[in-house]
Write a protein that holds these residues in place. Structure first.
Motif, mmCIF file in Angstrom:
data_model
loop_
_atom_site.group_PDB
_atom_site.id
_atom_site.type_symbol
_atom_site.label_atom_id
_atom_site.label_comp_id
_atom_site.label_asym_id
_atom_site.label_seq_id
_atom_site.Cartn_x
_atom_site.Cartn_y
_atom_site.Cartn_z
ATOM 1 N N ASN A 97 -7.839 -5.488 2.785
ATOM 2 C CA ASN A 97 -7.634 -6.629 3.670
ATOM 3 C C ASN A 97 -8.947 -7.389 3.786
ATOM 4 N N LYS A 98 -8.954 -8.652 3.394
ATOM 5 C CA LYS A 98 -10.150 -9.489 3.508
ATOM 6 C C LYS A 98 -10.080 -10.418 4.716
ATOM 7 N N GLY A 99 -8.966 -10.376 5.438
ATOM 8 C CA GLY A 99 -8.782 -11.245 6.594
ATOM 9 C C GLY A 99 -8.952 -10.488 7.893
ATOM 10 N N ILE A 100 -8.227 -10.928 8.905
ATOM 11 C CA ILE A 100 -8.308 -10.321 10.234
ATOM 12 C C ILE A 100 -7.505 -9.022 10.291
ATOM 13 N N LEU A 101 -7.698 -8.272 11.359
ATOM 14 C CA LEU A 101 -6.939 -7.031 11.592
ATOM 15 C C LEU A 101 -5.463 -7.392 11.756
ATOM 16 N N ARG A 102 -4.601 -6.781 10.925
ATOM 17 C CA ARG A 102 -3.175 -7.081 10.984
ATOM 18 C C ARG A 102 -2.373 -5.987 10.303
ATOM 19 N N ALA A 103 -1.063 -6.121 10.373
ATOM 20 C CA ALA A 103 -0.171 -5.123 9.780
ATOM 21 C C ALA A 103 0.092 -5.455 8.316
ATOM 22 N N PHE A 104 0.394 -4.398 7.560
ATOM 23 C CA PHE A 104 0.749 -4.522 6.139
ATOM 24 C C PHE A 104 1.883 -3.547 5.911
ATOM 25 N N ARG A 105 3.114 -4.065 5.911
ATOM 26 C CA ARG A 105 4.296 -3.213 5.836
ATOM 27 C C ARG A 105 5.106 -3.565 4.601
ATOM 28 N N PRO A 106 4.964 -2.811 3.520
ATOM 29 C CA PRO A 106 5.739 -3.112 2.313
ATOM 30 C C PRO A 106 7.217 -2.817 2.528
ATOM 31 N N GLN A 107 8.037 -3.626 1.926
ATOM 32 C CA GLN A 107 9.484 -3.478 2.023
ATOM 33 C C GLN A 107 9.974 -2.802 0.737
ATOM 34 N N SER A 108 10.146 -1.484 0.777
ATOM 35 C CA SER A 108 10.489 -0.754 -0.444
ATOM 36 C C SER A 108 11.852 -1.167 -0.985
ATOM 37 N N TYR A 109 12.780 -1.523 -0.117
ATOM 38 C CA TYR A 109 14.104 -1.917 -0.591
ATOM 39 C C TYR A 109 14.088 -3.287 -1.272
ATOM 40 N N LYS A 110 13.010 -4.068 -1.105
ATOM 41 C CA LYS A 110 12.884 -5.367 -1.767
ATOM 42 C C LYS A 110 11.851 -5.356 -2.891
ATOM 43 N N THR A 111 11.091 -4.264 -3.017
ATOM 44 C CA THR A 111 10.072 -4.165 -4.065
ATOM 45 C C THR A 111 10.746 -3.711 -5.345
ATOM 46 N N LEU A 112 10.584 -4.515 -6.398
ATOM 47 C CA LEU A 112 11.309 -4.280 -7.643
ATOM 48 C C LEU A 112 10.385 -4.312 -8.851
ATOM 49 N N LEU A 162 6.392 -6.775 -11.610
ATOM 50 C CA LEU A 162 6.420 -5.973 -10.382
ATOM 51 C C LEU A 162 6.348 -6.968 -9.241
ATOM 52 N N THR A 163 7.364 -6.993 -8.408
ATOM 53 C CA THR A 163 7.382 -7.868 -7.242
ATOM 54 C C THR A 163 7.272 -6.989 -6.009
ATOM 55 N N LEU A 164 6.157 -7.115 -5.310
ATOM 56 C CA LEU A 164 5.898 -6.340 -4.095
ATOM 57 C C LEU A 164 6.123 -7.258 -2.903
ATOM 58 N N VAL A 165 7.033 -6.868 -2.030
ATOM 59 C CA VAL A 165 7.349 -7.649 -0.840
ATOM 60 C C VAL A 165 6.749 -6.933 0.360
ATOM 61 N N VAL A 166 5.943 -7.682 1.135
ATOM 62 C CA VAL A 166 5.226 -7.108 2.275
ATOM 63 C C VAL A 166 5.491 -7.962 3.506
ATOM 64 N N ALA A 167 5.710 -7.297 4.654
ATOM 65 C CA ALA A 167 5.951 -7.998 5.917
ATOM 66 C C ALA A 167 4.815 -7.707 6.893
ATOM 67 N N ASN A 168 4.683 -8.577 7.888
ATOM 68 C CA ASN A 168 3.690 -8.349 8.944
ATOM 69 C C ASN A 168 4.358 -7.621 10.110
ATOM 70 N N ARG A 169 3.699 -7.566 11.241
ATOM 71 C CA ARG A 169 4.212 -6.819 12.394
ATOM 72 C C ARG A 169 5.548 -7.360 12.898
ATOM 73 N N THR A 170 5.699 -8.658 12.879
ATOM 74 C CA THR A 170 6.917 -9.265 13.419
ATOM 75 C C THR A 170 8.089 -9.179 12.452
#
Length: 187
Positions: A97-112, A162-170
């Protein structure tokens, strides 16, 4: 003449035994000390060799040629390994993470992943160390990740996408992270 030679030889032997090394205890204790020092140095050398291999591996992880930077995240892929016995593909790398403190939640069901024939496979597991996601992803702290894909039908030499889909906290998604043409090393 033989008596003179005999006496000379006798004198040499007496001289050698008189002035020769009488007490070897000092030398033996010195030798033991040196052997202990050598053994200690071998242990130190072994520890240093282990440290060197650890740092080399860490440098290789950080200097991966396959990398993408997106939304202040840097993802580096270090290995793509296929297990032909189990039909599994494992992708390993580092995320930072090069930005601010935040969540990094990968979506395994959308990662293909997609192979050259157009087949796609969903990720069955995404791990960051032993965590499923990073709720508070610290800045400038690289974390090792692994993505596992099960039920791979045939050995693909290359992953086309490889498509990695990641969501934030919300739950809203960051931009998709896409890697192309990843060679697969099958075991």
């Amino acid at each position: 003449m033989k008596k003179i030679q005999f006496l000379s030889l006798l004198m040499i032997l007496l001289h050698a035994t008189t002035y020769g090394q009488q007490n070897c205890d000092e030398l033996q204790s010195e030798l033991k000390n040196k052997e202990e020092i050598i053994a200690g140095q071998k242990v130190n050398i072994s520890k240093l060799e282990n440290e060197i291999s650890y740092y080399k591996e860490a440098l290789n992880l950080l200097n991966s040629k396959i990398a993408i930077e997106q939304d202040d995240f840097i993802l580096r892929i270090n290995s793509v390994t296929g297990k032909s016995d189990n039909g599994i593909v494992i992708i390993e790398g580092l995320v930072e993470n090069k930005g601010i403190l935040r969540a990094f939640r990968p979506q395994s069901y959308k990662t293909l992943i997609y192979d050259a024939k157009g087949n796609n496979y969903k990720a069955s597991e995404i791990k960051f160390g032993n965590l499923d996601n990073l709720q508070e992803f610290q800045k400038n702290l690289p974390i090792k990740f692994s993505i596992v894909f099960n039920k791979i039908g045939e050995e693909m030499p290359v992953i086309r996408n490889l498509t990695l889909v990641v969501a934030n906290r919300t739950g809203s998604e960051y931009q998709n992270m896409i890697f192309k043409n990843l060679p697969v090393s099958w075991e």
